[in-house]
Write a protein that holds these residues in place. Structure first.
Motif, PDB file in Angstrom:
ATOM      1  N   ARG A 172      18.231 -54.125   6.262  1.00  8.18           N
ATOM      2  CA  ARG A 172      18.981 -53.907   7.707  1.00  8.18           C
ATOM      3  C   ARG A 172      20.002 -54.963   7.864  1.00  8.18           C
ATOM      4  O   ARG A 172      20.880 -54.769   8.217  1.00  8.18           O
ATOM      5  CB  ARG A 172      17.678 -53.830   8.600  1.00  8.18           C
ATOM      6  N   TRP A 173      19.528 -56.186   7.489  1.00  8.46           N
ATOM      7  CA  TRP A 173      20.656 -57.266   7.693  1.00  8.46           C
ATOM      8  C   TRP A 173      21.764 -56.981   6.768  1.00  8.46           C
ATOM      9  O   TRP A 173      22.734 -57.147   7.059  1.00  8.46           O
ATOM     10  CB  TRP A 173      19.778 -58.505   7.236  1.00  8.46           C
ATOM     11  N   VAL A 174      21.500 -56.479   5.176  1.00  4.38           N
ATOM     12  CA  VAL A 174      22.678 -56.419   4.456  1.00  4.38           C
ATOM     13  C   VAL A 174      23.400 -55.024   5.224  1.00  4.38           C
ATOM     14  O   VAL A 174      24.532 -55.144   5.093  1.00  4.38           O
ATOM     15  CB  VAL A 174      22.256 -55.918   3.133  1.00  4.38           C
ATOM     16  N   ASP A 198      15.937 -67.755  12.137  1.00  2.00           N
ATOM     17  CA  ASP A 198      14.885 -67.588  13.223  1.00  2.00           C
ATOM     18  C   ASP A 198      14.273 -66.395  12.917  1.00  2.00           C
ATOM     19  O   ASP A 198      13.063 -66.247  12.966  1.00  2.00           O
ATOM     20  CB  ASP A 198      15.660 -67.169  14.703  1.00  2.00           C
ATOM     21  N   LEU A 199      14.976 -65.048  12.281  1.00  2.00           N
ATOM     22  CA  LEU A 199      14.201 -64.187  11.851  1.00  2.00           C
ATOM     23  C   LEU A 199      13.177 -64.275  10.725  1.00  2.00           C
ATOM     24  O   LEU A 199      12.359 -63.770  10.805  1.00  2.00           O
ATOM     25  CB  LEU A 199      15.328 -62.918  11.469  1.00  2.00           C
ATOM     26  N   ARG A 200      13.698 -65.240   9.765  1.00  2.00           N
ATOM     27  CA  ARG A 200      12.684 -65.595   8.740  1.00  2.00           C
ATOM     28  C   ARG A 200      11.585 -66.337   9.288  1.00  2.00           C
ATOM     29  O   ARG A 200      10.343 -66.078   8.944  1.00  2.00           O
ATOM     30  CB  ARG A 200      13.579 -66.292   7.563  1.00  2.00           C
ATOM     31  N   ARG A 201      11.687 -67.285  10.257  1.00  2.00           N
ATOM     32  CA  ARG A 201      10.685 -67.980  10.725  1.00  2.00           C
ATOM     33  C   ARG A 201       9.549 -67.066  11.596  1.00  2.00           C
ATOM     34  O   ARG A 201       8.565 -67.280  11.348  1.00  2.00           O
ATOM     35  CB  ARG A 201      11.241 -69.053  11.637  1.00  2.00           C
ATOM     36  N   ARG A 202       9.987 -66.053  12.198  1.00  2.00           N
ATOM     37  CA  ARG A 202       9.169 -65.121  12.850  1.00  2.00           C
ATOM     38  C   ARG A 202       8.687 -63.973  11.824  1.00  2.00           C
ATOM     39  O   ARG A 202       7.963 -63.362  12.521  1.00  2.00           O
ATOM     40  CB  ARG A 202      10.222 -64.367  13.821  1.00  2.00           C
ATOM     41  N   GLY A 203       9.028 -64.172  10.672  1.00  2.00           N
ATOM     42  CA  GLY A 203       8.596 -63.103   9.612  1.00  2.00           C
ATOM     43  C   GLY A 203       9.012 -61.688   9.926  1.00  2.00           C
ATOM     44  O   GLY A 203       8.478 -60.776   9.891  1.00  2.00           O
ATOM     45  N   ALA A 204      10.532 -61.763  10.553  1.00  2.00           N
ATOM     46  CA  ALA A 204      10.935 -60.321  11.145  1.00  2.00           C
ATOM     47  C   ALA A 204      11.989 -60.105  10.168  1.00  2.00           C
ATOM     48  O   ALA A 204      12.720 -59.098  10.616  1.00  2.00           O
ATOM     49  CB  ALA A 204      11.339 -60.546  12.500  1.00  2.00           C
ATOM     50  N   LEU A 205      12.543 -60.879   9.251  1.00  2.00           N
ATOM     51  CA  LEU A 205      13.514 -60.497   8.446  1.00  2.00           C
ATOM     52  C   LEU A 205      13.334 -59.277   7.669  1.00  2.00           C
ATOM     53  O   LEU A 205      12.407 -58.945   7.220  1.00  2.00           O
ATOM     54  CB  LEU A 205      14.162 -61.627   7.699  1.00  2.00           C
ATOM     55  N   ARG A 206      14.287 -58.201   7.800  1.00  2.00           N
ATOM     56  CA  ARG A 206      14.327 -56.945   6.980  1.00  2.00           C
ATOM     57  C   ARG A 206      15.704 -57.021   6.262  1.00  2.00           C
ATOM     58  O   ARG A 206      16.796 -56.709   6.974  1.00  2.00           O
ATOM     59  CB  ARG A 206      14.115 -55.983   7.897  1.00  2.00           C
ATOM     60  N   ALA A 207      15.523 -57.386   4.933  1.00  2.00           N
ATOM     61  CA  ALA A 207      16.780 -57.597   4.242  1.00  2.00           C
ATOM     62  C   ALA A 207      17.699 -56.650   4.202  1.00  2.00           C
ATOM     63  O   ALA A 207      18.833 -56.619   4.309  1.00  2.00           O
ATOM     64  CB  ALA A 207      16.079 -58.005   2.762  1.00  2.00           C
ATOM     65  N   GLN A 220      14.248 -55.244  14.935  1.00  2.00           N
ATOM     66  CA  GLN A 220      15.064 -54.631  14.031  1.00  2.00           C
ATOM     67  C   GLN A 220      16.303 -54.576  14.252  1.00  2.00           C
ATOM     68  O   GLN A 220      17.232 -54.653  13.513  1.00  2.00           O
ATOM     69  CB  GLN A 220      14.448 -52.915  13.871  1.00  2.00           C
ATOM     70  N   ARG A 221      16.678 -54.293  15.600  1.00  2.00           N
ATOM     71  CA  ARG A 221      17.930 -54.416  16.098  1.00  2.00           C
ATOM     72  C   ARG A 221      18.692 -55.551  15.867  1.00  2.00           C
ATOM     73  O   ARG A 221      19.866 -55.839  15.281  1.00  2.00           O
ATOM     74  CB  ARG A 221      18.220 -53.892  17.398  1.00  2.00           C
ATOM     75  N   ARG A 222      17.898 -56.712  15.973  1.00  2.00           N
ATOM     76  CA  ARG A 222      18.512 -57.993  15.732  1.00  2.00           C
ATOM     77  C   ARG A 222      18.839 -58.356  14.326  1.00  2.00           C
ATOM     78  O   ARG A 222      19.534 -59.008  13.880  1.00  2.00           O
ATOM     79  CB  ARG A 222      17.323 -59.015  16.230  1.00  2.00           C
ATOM     80  N   ASN A 223      18.168 -57.662  13.498  1.00  2.26           N
ATOM     81  CA  ASN A 223      18.368 -57.851  11.942  1.00  2.26           C
ATOM     82  C   ASN A 223      19.882 -57.498  11.722  1.00  2.26           C
ATOM     83  O   ASN A 223      20.526 -57.907  11.064  1.00  2.26           O
ATOM     84  CB  ASN A 223      17.233 -56.919  11.115  1.00  2.26           C
ATOM     85  N   VAL A 224      20.183 -56.161  12.112  1.00  2.00           N
ATOM     86  CA  VAL A 224      21.400 -55.734  12.076  1.00  2.00           C
ATOM     87  C   VAL A 224      22.438 -56.277  12.681  1.00  2.00           C
ATOM     88  O   VAL A 224      23.520 -56.503  12.319  1.00  2.00           O
ATOM     89  CB  VAL A 224      21.427 -54.144  12.836  1.00  2.00           C
ATOM     90  N   LEU A 225      22.392 -56.747  14.123  1.00  2.00           N
ATOM     91  CA  LEU A 225      23.295 -57.528  14.693  1.00  2.00           C
ATOM     92  C   LEU A 225      23.358 -58.902  14.216  1.00  2.00           C
ATOM     93  O   LEU A 225      24.829 -59.468  14.029  1.00  2.00           O
ATOM     94  CB  LEU A 225      22.852 -57.783  16.254  1.00  2.00           C
ATOM     95  N   ASP A 264      10.809 -52.558   5.241  1.00  2.00           N
ATOM     96  CA  ASP A 264      12.199 -52.403   5.597  1.00  2.00           C
ATOM     97  C   ASP A 264      12.510 -51.524   6.448  1.00  2.00           C
ATOM     98  O   ASP A 264      13.415 -51.005   7.025  1.00  2.00           O
ATOM     99  CB  ASP A 264      13.291 -52.539   4.582  1.00  2.00           C
ATOM    100  N   ALA A 265      11.301 -50.550   6.967  1.00  2.00           N
ATOM    101  CA  ALA A 265      11.489 -49.429   7.607  1.00  2.00           C
ATOM    102  C   ALA A 265      11.577 -49.744   9.221  1.00  2.00           C
ATOM    103  O   ALA A 265      10.858 -50.729   9.587  1.00  2.00           O
ATOM    104  CB  ALA A 265      10.121 -48.373   7.301  1.00  2.00           C
ATOM    105  N   VAL A 266      12.123 -48.806  10.004  1.00  2.00           N
ATOM    106  CA  VAL A 266      12.130 -48.931  11.419  1.00  2.00           C
ATOM    107  C   VAL A 266      10.883 -48.205  11.713  1.00  2.00           C
ATOM    108  O   VAL A 266      10.762 -46.906  11.515  1.00  2.00           O
ATOM    109  CB  VAL A 266      13.403 -48.248  11.914  1.00  2.00           C
ATOM    110  N   PRO A 267      10.155 -48.774  12.681  1.00  2.69           N
ATOM    111  CA  PRO A 267       8.971 -47.897  13.193  1.00  2.69           C
ATOM    112  C   PRO A 267       9.337 -46.693  14.104  1.00  2.69           C
ATOM    113  O   PRO A 267      10.334 -46.914  14.802  1.00  2.69           O
ATOM    114  CB  PRO A 267       7.971 -48.975  14.034  1.00  2.69           C
ATOM    115  N   ARG A 268       8.519 -45.679  13.865  1.00  2.00           N
ATOM    116  CA  ARG A 268       8.975 -44.356  14.614  1.00  2.00           C
ATOM    117  C   ARG A 268       7.845 -44.089  15.572  1.00  2.00           C
ATOM    118  O   ARG A 268       6.730 -44.696  15.357  1.00  2.00           O
ATOM    119  CB  ARG A 268       9.097 -43.262  13.783  1.00  2.00           C
ATOM    120  N   HIS A 269       8.136 -43.781  16.692  1.00  2.00           N
ATOM    121  CA  HIS A 269       7.240 -43.592  17.686  1.00  2.00           C
ATOM    122  C   HIS A 269       7.388 -42.076  18.187  1.00  2.00           C
ATOM    123  O   HIS A 269       8.423 -41.602  18.369  1.00  2.00           O
ATOM    124  CB  HIS A 269       7.460 -44.158  18.965  1.00  2.00           C
ATOM    125  N   GLY A 270       6.041 -41.405  18.468  1.00  2.00           N
ATOM    126  CA  GLY A 270       5.547 -40.126  18.550  1.00  2.00           C
ATOM    127  C   GLY A 270       6.635 -39.263  19.432  1.00  2.00           C
ATOM    128  O   GLY A 270       6.908 -38.279  19.265  1.00  2.00           O
TER     129      GLY A 270
END
Length: 163
Positions: free
Chosen positions: A90-92, A79-88, A14-19, A157-163
Motif C-alpha cells: 500500500r505504501w509503494v 511511525d507506521l513501522r513502530r505501530r506495526g501498521a506498515l503495509r509495504a 491502511q489509508r495512512r500507508n497510502v497517504l 497487505d490486505a485491506v480488511p473488508r466489512h460485511g
C-alpha cells in the motif's frame, strides 16, 4: 452493521500507508525534478517569468518543499513501522501515485495552465510534454494498479473488508 472502532482504526492505518507513500512520492519526484532539470540540465527554474535571481529563489523554495515533504514522510513511515501498521504494498502504491500525480500536476497545471515554466526552452515542446505527462500517467496508473491489487489480496497487505 457499522465497523467496530478497532476496524475503523485499522482502516485509518491502511489509508495512512497510502497517504504517507503519496507524500514521499511527491517529495521524491520534486527532488528529482529540482536536481536533474533545474540544477544539472539547467532546462528551467520553478518560476521562469521574471529575473534569473527570482528563478533561483523559486528553486530554493521548491527544493525546501521537496526536502520537507520527504523528511516528513519518513517520520510518518517510521511511525507506521513502530505501530506495526506498515503495509509495504500500500505504501509503494502510494509512492507511485504521488510521483504520477505530482508530475501530472506539474505538466498540466504548472507548465500549461499557469505557465510558470516549460519543460525545456528553445525546442519543439510537443515531444517533451508528451513524454513528461506520459511518464506521469504511467506512474499514476501503476500506483492505482498496485493499490487495487492490495484490495484483492489476503494476508498482511490486505485491506480488511466489512460485511
Amino acid at each position: 452493521m457499522p465497523p467496530v472502532p478497532a476496524a475503523r482504526d485499522a482502516e485509518g492505518l491502511q489509508r495512512r500507508n497510502v497517504l504517507v507513500g503519496v507524500l514521499f512520492g511527491c517529495g521524491a519526484i520534486a527532488f528529482v525534478d529540482e536536481a536533474v532539470f533545474h540544477q544539472l540540465l539547467h532546462w528551467h527554474h520553478f518560476y521562469d517569468r521574471s529575473t534569473p535571481a527570482a528563478g533561483l529563489v523559486s528553486d530554493g523554495v521548491f527544493h525546501a518543499f521537496s526536502w520537507f515533504a520527504t523528511v516528513a514522510s519518513l517520520f510518518l513511515f517510521a511511525d507506521l513501522r513502530r505501530r506495526g501498521a506498515l503495509r509495504a504494498r500500500r505504501w509503494v502504491g502510494g509512492v507511485l501515485v504521488g510521483i504520477g500525480a505530482f508530475q501530472l500536476f506539474d505538466g498540466l497545471v504548472q507548465h500549461k495552465l499557469l505557465d510558470l515554466h516549460e519543460v525545456r526552452y528553445g525546442v519543439d515542446l510537443l515531444p517533451y510534454d508528451l513524454l513528461w505527462n506520459g511518464v506521469a500517467l504511467a506512474f499514476l496508473a501503476a500506483g492505482v494498479l498496485v493499490l487495487l491489487g492490495t484490495r484483492r489480496r489476503t494476508g498482511p497487505d490486505a485491506v480488511p473488508r466489512h460485511g
